[in-house]
Design a protein around this motif. Structure first.
Motif, short mmCIF file in Angstrom:
data_model
loop_
_atom_site.label_atom_id
_atom_site.label_comp_id
_atom_site.label_asym_id
_atom_site.label_seq_id
_atom_site.Cartn_x
_atom_site.Cartn_y
_atom_site.Cartn_z
N PRO A 194 10.19 -0.03 0.30
CA PRO A 194 11.64 -0.13 0.26
C PRO A 194 12.16 -1.41 -0.40
CG PRO A 194 10.83 -0.59 2.47
CD PRO A 194 9.66 -0.11 1.68
N VAL A 195 11.31 -2.42 -0.53
CA VAL A 195 11.77 -3.69 -1.10
C VAL A 195 11.24 -3.89 -2.53
CG1 VAL A 195 11.74 -6.21 -0.85
CG2 VAL A 195 11.96 -4.74 1.17
N MET A 196 9.95 -3.70 -2.74
CA MET A 196 9.34 -3.98 -4.04
C MET A 196 9.24 -2.73 -4.91
SD MET A 196 9.04 -7.16 -3.68
CE MET A 196 8.46 -7.36 -5.37
N HIS A 197 9.21 -2.96 -6.22
CA HIS A 197 9.03 -1.85 -7.16
C HIS A 197 7.62 -1.26 -7.04
CE1 HIS A 197 12.82 -2.63 -9.12
NE2 HIS A 197 12.47 -3.86 -9.44
N ASP A 198 7.47 -0.01 -7.47
CA ASP A 198 6.14 0.60 -7.54
C ASP A 198 5.28 -0.15 -8.57
OD1 ASP A 198 6.91 2.51 -5.74
OD2 ASP A 198 6.95 4.17 -7.18
N PRO A 199 3.96 -0.15 -8.39
CA PRO A 199 3.09 -0.67 -9.45
C PRO A 199 3.31 0.10 -10.75
CG PRO A 199 1.85 -0.36 -7.41
CD PRO A 199 3.19 0.28 -7.20
N GLU A 200 3.46 -0.63 -11.82
CA GLU A 200 3.74 -0.02 -13.12
C GLU A 200 2.45 0.57 -13.70
OE1 GLU A 200 6.05 -1.49 -17.21
OE2 GLU A 200 5.90 -2.80 -15.44
N PRO A 201 2.51 1.76 -14.28
CA PRO A 201 1.28 2.34 -14.85
C PRO A 201 0.81 1.57 -16.08
CG PRO A 201 3.18 3.73 -15.35
CD PRO A 201 3.66 2.68 -14.39
N VAL A 202 -0.51 1.59 -16.28
CA VAL A 202 -1.14 0.98 -17.45
C VAL A 202 -1.68 2.11 -18.32
CG1 VAL A 202 -3.01 -0.50 -18.24
CG2 VAL A 202 -1.71 -1.12 -16.19
N PRO A 203 -1.31 2.15 -19.60
CA PRO A 203 -1.72 3.30 -20.41
C PRO A 203 -3.21 3.36 -20.70
CG PRO A 203 -0.51 1.68 -21.72
CD PRO A 203 -0.37 1.26 -20.30
N GLY A 204 -3.87 2.21 -20.85
CA GLY A 204 -5.28 2.28 -21.18
C GLY A 204 -5.93 0.91 -21.18
N ALA A 205 -7.26 0.89 -21.09
CA ALA A 205 -8.01 -0.36 -21.09
C ALA A 205 -9.47 -0.05 -21.41
CB ALA A 205 -7.91 -1.05 -19.74
N ASP A 206 -10.13 -1.03 -22.03
CA ASP A 206 -11.57 -0.92 -22.23
C ASP A 206 -12.33 -1.32 -20.97
OD1 ASP A 206 -11.64 -0.23 -25.13
OD2 ASP A 206 -10.61 -2.16 -25.29
N TYR A 207 -11.75 -2.27 -20.22
CA TYR A 207 -12.33 -2.71 -18.95
C TYR A 207 -11.20 -2.93 -17.95
CZ TYR A 207 -16.44 -3.65 -21.81
OH TYR A 207 -17.51 -3.51 -22.67
N VAL A 208 -11.48 -2.59 -16.69
CA VAL A 208 -10.50 -2.79 -15.61
C VAL A 208 -11.15 -3.61 -14.51
CG1 VAL A 208 -9.16 -1.65 -13.80
CG2 VAL A 208 -9.24 -0.66 -16.09
N VAL A 209 -10.42 -4.60 -14.01
CA VAL A 209 -10.84 -5.40 -12.87
C VAL A 209 -9.83 -5.13 -11.76
CG1 VAL A 209 -11.37 -7.71 -12.02
CG2 VAL A 209 -11.77 -7.15 -14.44
N ILE A 210 -10.27 -4.44 -10.69
CA ILE A 210 -9.33 -3.97 -9.67
C ILE A 210 -9.66 -4.55 -8.30
CG2 ILE A 210 -10.67 -1.85 -9.24
CD1 ILE A 210 -7.92 -0.45 -8.72
N GLU A 211 -8.62 -4.88 -7.56
CA GLU A 211 -8.79 -5.37 -6.19
C GLU A 211 -9.23 -4.22 -5.27
OE1 GLU A 211 -6.50 -5.11 -3.14
OE2 GLU A 211 -4.52 -4.70 -4.00
N SER A 212 -9.76 -4.57 -4.09
CA SER A 212 -10.24 -3.55 -3.15
C SER A 212 -10.00 -3.96 -1.70
CB SER A 212 -11.73 -3.29 -3.38
OG SER A 212 -12.48 -4.49 -3.25
N THR A 213 -8.90 -4.69 -1.46
CA THR A 213 -8.60 -5.16 -0.10
C THR A 213 -8.70 -4.01 0.90
OG1 THR A 213 -7.05 -6.74 -1.09
CG2 THR A 213 -6.93 -6.42 1.30
N TYR A 214 -8.05 -2.89 0.59
CA TYR A 214 -8.09 -1.71 1.44
C TYR A 214 -8.84 -0.57 0.74
CZ TYR A 214 -4.75 -3.79 4.71
OH TYR A 214 -4.14 -4.61 5.64
N GLY A 215 -9.91 -0.92 0.06
CA GLY A 215 -10.67 0.09 -0.69
C GLY A 215 -11.38 1.10 0.16
#
Length: 456
Positions: A194-215
Motif C-alpha cells: 500500500p505504500v511502496m511501488h511494485d518492483p519494476e520489471p527488467v526486460p533482460g540480462a546476461d547475468y542476474v544477482v538476486i536476493e533470497s531473504t525469503y527464498g
C-alpha cells in the motif's frame, strides 16, 4: 584476489542475509555493488573488522541498491581505509543514507563509550568501527542518479536504476559493461504494497544477482492491518504495552500506515502511539520530500505522519519506558540489535501483560531471532533480561518479497540469463530458491561462497 577479464565475486552477503558487497572486476577496473555491514552472529560481525579481500583504494566506484545498513553501513570504513571513488545512488537513497550512516556512527561511538563506562566489554578500551565524522566523509562521495537515466561509470560501464519497492529510493541495478548486462535485484519489495511501488520489471540480462531473504517461504495472505489490530487490541485489553522493534526506514512508515488505517476505521482511538526513534522520525519526513518514490497522496502522508507522538528527546523516551499506561511503541532497531528499543525491551519484556511484536526479518544471532526461537532471557547492556511478554511475529508486514514474488520478478525477464547468482539469504533460503529456479524456470543458478570468483 586473481584478476581475469571480467569477474564477479561476493565479499559479503554470500549465504548470509547481511553484509552485502558484490564486486565486478573488468580489465583491472572494479565496481562494488552495495557495501553493507555484517550483523547478527558474532563470527559475522567480526568480519566488519577484518580487511577486505581487495584494497579499498583499488575500487573505482560503489553503486548502492538502497540505504539499509546491511547494504550501506560499511561505506564509512571503506572510505576511511582508502576508497576515493564516487558512490552512485538514487536521490532518496542518498538522503536516507545520510540518516542511517550518521546514526550508525553515532550509535557505535555511544556504545563504545557506554561499554567503557560500565566495563562490560572484553576490549580495553572498546572502540567504534567508525564514527560520525567517518560517515560524513563517506556522504561527501555520493553522486545522486535519477531512476531511469543511464549514467557512465568508470572503465566504460553504464548504470541504470529501476524501482525495486522495499523502501524509499530502493533500486535494482542494471550494469552494462563490455557488452554484457548484469542485473542486481538489491532487496525487492512486495507486489501490491500500500505504500511502496511494485518492483519494476527488467526486460533482460546476461547475468542476474538476486536476493533470497525469503527464498524458502511465502508470506501469509492475511490482511496485515487486521493482524496488527488484533495484536494491539488484545494487549491493551489486558492493560499492556506493545513494543515493536522496527527498521527506522521503511518498516516504521509502513506500521504508521496500518495504524492510521485502524484509526480511520474507528479502532485504537484511545491507544497512544509513539514513534520513539529520531531517525525514523526524519525518515518519515522524507515521504514528503520524495513523493514519486511511493504511492501515498500528500493528504495521506500528512495523516499518516500525524498519527503518532514523535519523541526525539532522550528524557521523553525514558518517560515512555516508565509509563505503565497501555500504548504502542515503535522504536529502532528492527532486529533489537541496538538503539532505544533496547531500553523499552528492558522495561516491558519482563511483564506478561505486554507484547513484543516483530514485523520484519530477524537475522541469526540477533536478539529478535533469539526471542522468536523461544529465548526466555536476552542480554542487554551486560544484563540478562527475562522475557515473559507475549511474542508476536507478523511476517505479512514484511517489506521483503517472498519466494513467489522473487520468482515473479525473475519470470518477467524475456530470456533466460546465462547464470543466476543467489545472494543475501541464509543458506537454507538461498538453496531453496536455487532449487526452485532450476525446477520452475530451468535456469542455471548458483549460491556463491564468500570471495568465490566467477568468470562472466
Amino acid at each position: 584476489m586473481r584478476t581475469t577479464m571480467f569477474t564477479l565475486s561476493s565479499l559479503g552477503g554470500a549465504s548470509t542475509v547481511t553484509g552485502s558487497k558484490h564486486l565486478l572486476t573488468n580489465n583491472g577496473k572494479r565496481i562494488l555493488i552495495d557495501c553493507g555491514l555484517f550483523q547478527g552472529l558474532k563470527n559475522l560481525r567480526d568480519l566488519n573488522w577484518a580487511p577486505l579481500s581487495v584494497k579499498p583504494s583499488s575500487i573505482d566506484a560503489v553503486v548502492l541498491t538502497h540505504a539499509h545498513l546491511d547494504h550501506s553501513g560499511y561505506l564509512p570504513k571503506l572510505v576511511r581505509d582508502g576508497f576515493r571513488g564516487k558512490i552512485f545512488a538514487t536521490e532518496a537513497t542518498r538522503d536516507v543514507a545520510e540518516l542511517i550512516l550518521k546514526d550508525s556512527g553515532y550509535l557505535q561511538e555511544k556504545d563504545a563509550e557506554y561499554a567503557n563506562r560500565k566495563g562490560f566489554s572484553k576490549h580495553k578500551p572498546a572502540l567504534p568501527l567508525y564514527g560520525v565524522r567517518d560517515a560524513e566523509r563517506a556522504l561527501e562521495r555520493f553522486s545522486a542518479v535519477p531512476f531511469g537515466k543511464v549514467v557512465k561509470l568508470p572503465g566504460g560501464a553504464s548504470l541504470l536504476f529501476r524501482h525495486a519497492g522495499h523502501i524509499l529510493g530502493a533500486a535494482t541495478v542494471d550494469i552494462e559493461w563490455g557488452g554484457k548486462r548484469i542485473v542486481f535485484s538489491g532487496d525487492l519489495g512486495r507486489y501490491g504494497d500500500p505504500v511502496m511501488h511494485d518492483p519494476e520489471p527488467v526486460p533482460g540480462a546476461d547475468y542476474v544477482v538476486i536476493e533470497s531473504t525469503y527464498g524458502d517461504r511465502t508470506h501469509e495472505p492475511s490482511d496485515p492491518t487486521e493482524l496488527l489490530g488484533s495484536v494491539v487490541e488484545r494487549t491493551v485489553r489486558r492493560g499492556g504495552t506493545v513494543v515493536i522493534p522496527a527498521f527506522a526506514v521503511g518498516r516504521a512508515q509502513s506500521l504508521l500506515y496500518h495504524l492510521w488505517k485502524l484509526r480511520s476505521a474507528g479502532r485504537l482511538s484511545k491507544v497512544p502511539i509513539y514513534l520513539d526513534s529520531p531517525m525514523a522520525i526524519s525518515a518519515t519526513d522524507l515521504l514528503h520530500a520524495h513523493r514519486d518514490d511511493h504511492r501515498l497522496s500528500p493528504e495521506e502522508c500528512d495523516a499518516i505522519c500525524g498519527i503518532a507522538t514523535y519523541t526525539r528527546d532522550v528524557e521523553d523516551s525514558k518517560e515512555i519506558s516508565a509509563s505503565s499506561y497501555p500504548k504502542v511503541v515503535i522504536s529502532a532497531s528492527g532486529m533489537a540489535t541496538g538503539g532505544r528499543v533496547l531500553h523499552h525491551l528492558k522495561a516491558f519484556a519482563p511483564d506478561q501483560k505486554n507484547t513484543i511484536l516483530f514485523s520484519g526479518y530477524q537475522a541469526a544471532g540477533t536478539r529478535g531471532r533469539a526471542m522468536l526461537q523461544g529465548a526466555r532471557e536476552i542480554k542487554i547492556h551486560g544484563q540478562w533480561i527475562p522475557v515473559l511478554a507475549e511474542l508476536a511475529d507478523l511476517p505479512a508486514l514484511s517489506a521483503h518479497a517472498d519466494s513467489n514474488e522473487l520468482m515473479r520478478w525473475l519470470s518477467e525477464l524475456r530470456h533466460a540469463p546465462a547464470r543466476t547468482f543467489i545472494v543475501h539469504g541464509e543458506s537454507d533460503a538461498a538453496e531453496a530458491l536455487r532449487v526452485r529456479i532450476g525446477r520452475d524456470l530451468g535456469w542455471d543458478a548458483t549460491v556463491p561462497r564468500q570471495d568465490q570468483v566467477f568468470d562472466l
